[in-house]
Design an enzyme around this catalytic site. Structure first.
Site, PDB file in Angstrom:
ATOM      1  N   CYS A 122       0.802  -1.220   0.000  1.00  0.00           N
ATOM      2  CA  CYS A 122       0.000   0.000   0.000  1.00  0.00           C
ATOM      3  C   CYS A 122       0.839   1.275   0.000  1.00  0.00           C
ATOM      4  O   CYS A 122       0.301   2.364  -0.208  1.00  0.00           O
ATOM      5  CB  CYS A 122      -0.932   0.004   1.211  1.00  0.00           C
ATOM      6  SG  CYS A 122      -2.097  -1.380   1.244  1.00  0.00           S
ATOM      7  N   HIS A 201      11.720   2.058   6.584  1.00  0.00           N
ATOM      8  CA  HIS A 201      11.601   0.618   6.313  1.00  0.00           C
ATOM      9  C   HIS A 201      12.017  -0.161   7.563  1.00  0.00           C
ATOM     10  O   HIS A 201      13.146  -0.046   8.028  1.00  0.00           O
ATOM     11  CB  HIS A 201      12.495   0.242   5.136  1.00  0.00           C
ATOM     12  CG  HIS A 201      12.082  -1.018   4.438  1.00  0.00           C
ATOM     13  ND1 HIS A 201      11.885  -2.204   5.107  1.00  0.00           N
ATOM     14  CD2 HIS A 201      11.818  -1.271   3.129  1.00  0.00           C
ATOM     15  CE1 HIS A 201      11.518  -3.136   4.242  1.00  0.00           C
ATOM     16  NE2 HIS A 201      11.467  -2.602   3.039  1.00  0.00           N
ATOM     17  N   HIS A 284      -3.792  19.962   6.107  1.00  0.00           N
ATOM     18  CA  HIS A 284      -4.649  18.831   5.746  1.00  0.00           C
ATOM     19  C   HIS A 284      -3.857  17.532   5.913  1.00  0.00           C
ATOM     20  O   HIS A 284      -2.684  17.464   5.551  1.00  0.00           O
ATOM     21  CB  HIS A 284      -5.132  18.947   4.297  1.00  0.00           C
ATOM     22  CG  HIS A 284      -5.779  20.260   3.983  1.00  0.00           C
ATOM     23  ND1 HIS A 284      -7.074  20.563   4.347  1.00  0.00           N
ATOM     24  CD2 HIS A 284      -5.288  21.363   3.356  1.00  0.00           C
ATOM     25  CE1 HIS A 284      -7.364  21.796   3.938  1.00  0.00           C
ATOM     26  NE2 HIS A 284      -6.296  22.292   3.349  1.00  0.00           N
ATOM     27  N   HIS A 288      -3.609   7.177   4.841  1.00  0.00           N
ATOM     28  CA  HIS A 288      -3.948   5.942   4.136  1.00  0.00           C
ATOM     29  C   HIS A 288      -5.155   5.275   4.799  1.00  0.00           C
ATOM     30  O   HIS A 288      -5.100   4.950   5.994  1.00  0.00           O
ATOM     31  CB  HIS A 288      -2.750   4.995   4.152  1.00  0.00           C
ATOM     32  CG  HIS A 288      -3.068   3.617   3.643  1.00  0.00           C
ATOM     33  ND1 HIS A 288      -3.590   3.401   2.387  1.00  0.00           N
ATOM     34  CD2 HIS A 288      -2.957   2.388   4.231  1.00  0.00           C
ATOM     35  CE1 HIS A 288      -3.773   2.100   2.218  1.00  0.00           C
ATOM     36  NE2 HIS A 288      -3.403   1.474   3.316  1.00  0.00           N
ATOM     37  N   HIS A 317     -15.085   4.431   3.367  1.00  0.00           N
ATOM     38  CA  HIS A 317     -16.503   4.092   3.232  1.00  0.00           C
ATOM     39  C   HIS A 317     -16.909   3.976   1.762  1.00  0.00           C
ATOM     40  O   HIS A 317     -17.590   3.023   1.375  1.00  0.00           O
ATOM     41  CB  HIS A 317     -17.357   5.159   3.917  1.00  0.00           C
ATOM     42  CG  HIS A 317     -18.824   4.852   3.907  1.00  0.00           C
ATOM     43  ND1 HIS A 317     -19.678   5.306   2.909  1.00  0.00           N
ATOM     44  CD2 HIS A 317     -19.596   4.121   4.758  1.00  0.00           C
ATOM     45  CE1 HIS A 317     -20.902   4.891   3.154  1.00  0.00           C
ATOM     46  NE2 HIS A 317     -20.881   4.177   4.261  1.00  0.00           N
ATOM     47  N   ASN A 321     -10.312   0.030   0.881  1.00  0.00           N
ATOM     48  CA  ASN A 321      -8.851   0.101   0.817  1.00  0.00           C
ATOM     49  C   ASN A 321      -8.420  -0.370  -0.568  1.00  0.00           C
ATOM     50  O   ASN A 321      -8.426  -1.568  -0.852  1.00  0.00           O
ATOM     51  CB  ASN A 321      -8.240  -0.780   1.913  1.00  0.00           C
ATOM     52  CG  ASN A 321      -6.715  -0.755   1.893  1.00  0.00           C
ATOM     53  OD1 ASN A 321      -6.099  -0.091   1.064  1.00  0.00           O
ATOM     54  ND2 ASN A 321      -6.111  -1.486   2.809  1.00  0.00           N
TER      55      ASN A 321
END
Length: 410
Positions: A122, A201, A284, A288, A317, A321
């Site tokens: 992702c 990482h 803002h 994710h 919603h 994902n």
């Protein structure tokens, strides 16, 4: 794909026992994913147990060409103008590569620099942005396109391992294309300017490395494993990432305040732990939408308001994902709601297998008001409630099985 249809899909899996079926229904109903998300044709047609290679290719190409056609039309850029192409799809490799397929489809130049990323999960979008950023350091006046999506069709898990069936409920189809340039002559046409990008990482940790992993179960059935240690790995990666990001993203006065307060309570042994106020440097927060727990965890760490979390919650919603493309749907919500004004600063945060946390800061170059992919529904958001309409119908599922505790919250 609404909840009732999802319930019918998992009912088709003859390897599920009563407890696994109840576990999946609970995951669907409590996921905060709405009733209008998208899935691959193989699953909708009932062929999830026997997808072929072409199913995955067609799934990806549908997103690639639709989003790229829109990009070229909106920007006025020709495919022949593109100098760099980066494509990321984590769960399906193709030969020729995805970038080669796009180059062939649009008959791009022979000297285009093409890159194909896989396995990044992702967080792949921001890794792709970072790759382009580094290429731009040695190539002036260039145009680059990042194409991001995820292949679900060939990766459906048909077994009964609870750590692997969960991903069937959480992920949805989606994708996007992003045009980037370092040509100053085009700055007036730009929407955002990249200020900084930080990559973290945690792969040296065995626990973090193995918490999200494509694997086979004991019977050789392929799927995507999500362990109960995902929240812990995400928190560790996020903490490390924010520590490096803060000096680049926050104003000097906030850094000095934090240092002074931390020093004072250290010497007075007051037991109070100082916190950085990210709202002093960020307008803002583009989080994710990996799940309710992930959004809540980041929000708690950064002390965000419901308004700050709204774009991520609404994206989860409406679209679910969609892996690496999710953060761009969140950004799209902000734009469609006309929140993004010239001079605003946007913090984008993504998580991915490995385990990785990547973040970047964008400066808004001009007022943004495009309806984009949200155009036909943004007026309906936020809805009065995000409660699943099938909560009452599936109420019996909340007689919890203690062996599933920990997964369902993800």
């Amino acid at each position: 794909m609404n909840s009732e249809f999802c319930g019918e899909i998992i009912k088709r899996n003859k390897n599920l026992g009563h407890q696994e079926y109840k576990f999946l229904l609970r995951a669907i109903v409590s996921s905060s994913i709405g009733e209008e998300t998208y899935g691959p044709r193989t699953i909708i047609d009932g062929r999830e147990d026997c997808p072929c290679l072409m199913d995955g290719i067609q799934e990806m190409e549908e997103f690639f060409y639709k989003t790229l056609d829109n990009l070229f039309e909106k920007s006025g850029i020709s495919p022949l103008d593109v100098d760099v192409l980066v494509v990321n799809v984590s769960m399906l490799a193709s030969v020729p590569s995805w970038s080669s397929r796009i180059i062939n489809h649009y008959k791009m130049r022979n000297d285009i620099k093409a890159f194909n990323l896989s396995g990044m999960g992702c967080s792949a979008s921001l890794i792709s942005i970072d790759l382009v950023r580094r290429i731009f350091n040695s190539r002036k006046n260039s145009l680059a396109i990042v194409v991001t999506s995820e292949s679900i069709a060939p990766n459906w898990y048909s077994g009964n391992d609870k750590s692997m069936i969960l991903s069937n409920c959480l992920f949805r189809s989606g994708g996007c294309s992003i045009l980037l340039t370092n040509n100053k002559a085009l700055k007036d046409q730009s929407l955002l300017k990249l200020k900084c990008l930080i990559r973290t990482h945690m792969g040296s940790s065995d626990e973090a490395h193995s918490c999200c992993m494509q694997k086979e179960d004991d019977l050789g059935r392929k799927g995507f494993h999500l362990s109960k240690s995902v929240p812990k790995a995400a928190n560790q990666a996020f903490t490390e990432n924010i520590r490096e990001l803060a000096p680049k993203a926050l104003p000097l006065r906030e850094l000095l305040r934090y240092t002074a307060v931390s020093t004072f309570f250290h010497y007075t042994k007051g037991g109070f732990k100082a916190k950085l106020n990210f709202k002093t440097g960020v307008d803002h927060f583009c989080l994710h939408p990996g799940g309710t727990a992930m959004i809540d965890g980041v929000a708690k760490s950064l002390e965000l308001s419901e308004s700050d979390m709204e774009p991520a919650r609404m994206t989860l919603h409406r679209f679910g994902n969609t892996s690496a493309s999710s953060v761009w749907y969140v950004l799209g919500y902000m734009e469609a709601k006309k929140r993004l004004k010239k001079g605003d600063r946007v913090l984008m945060i993504s998580f991915g297998a490995g385990f990785k946390c990547n973040s970047c800061m964008w400066d808004v170059v001009r007022d943004l008001e495009d309806g984009n992919v949200w155009e036909d529904c943004v007026s309906l958001y936020p809805p009065k409630t995000l409660a699943n309409p099938f909560m009452e119908k599936y109420g019996w599922i909340y007689q919890e099985d203690p062996t599933t505790r920990g997964w369902s919250s993800w």
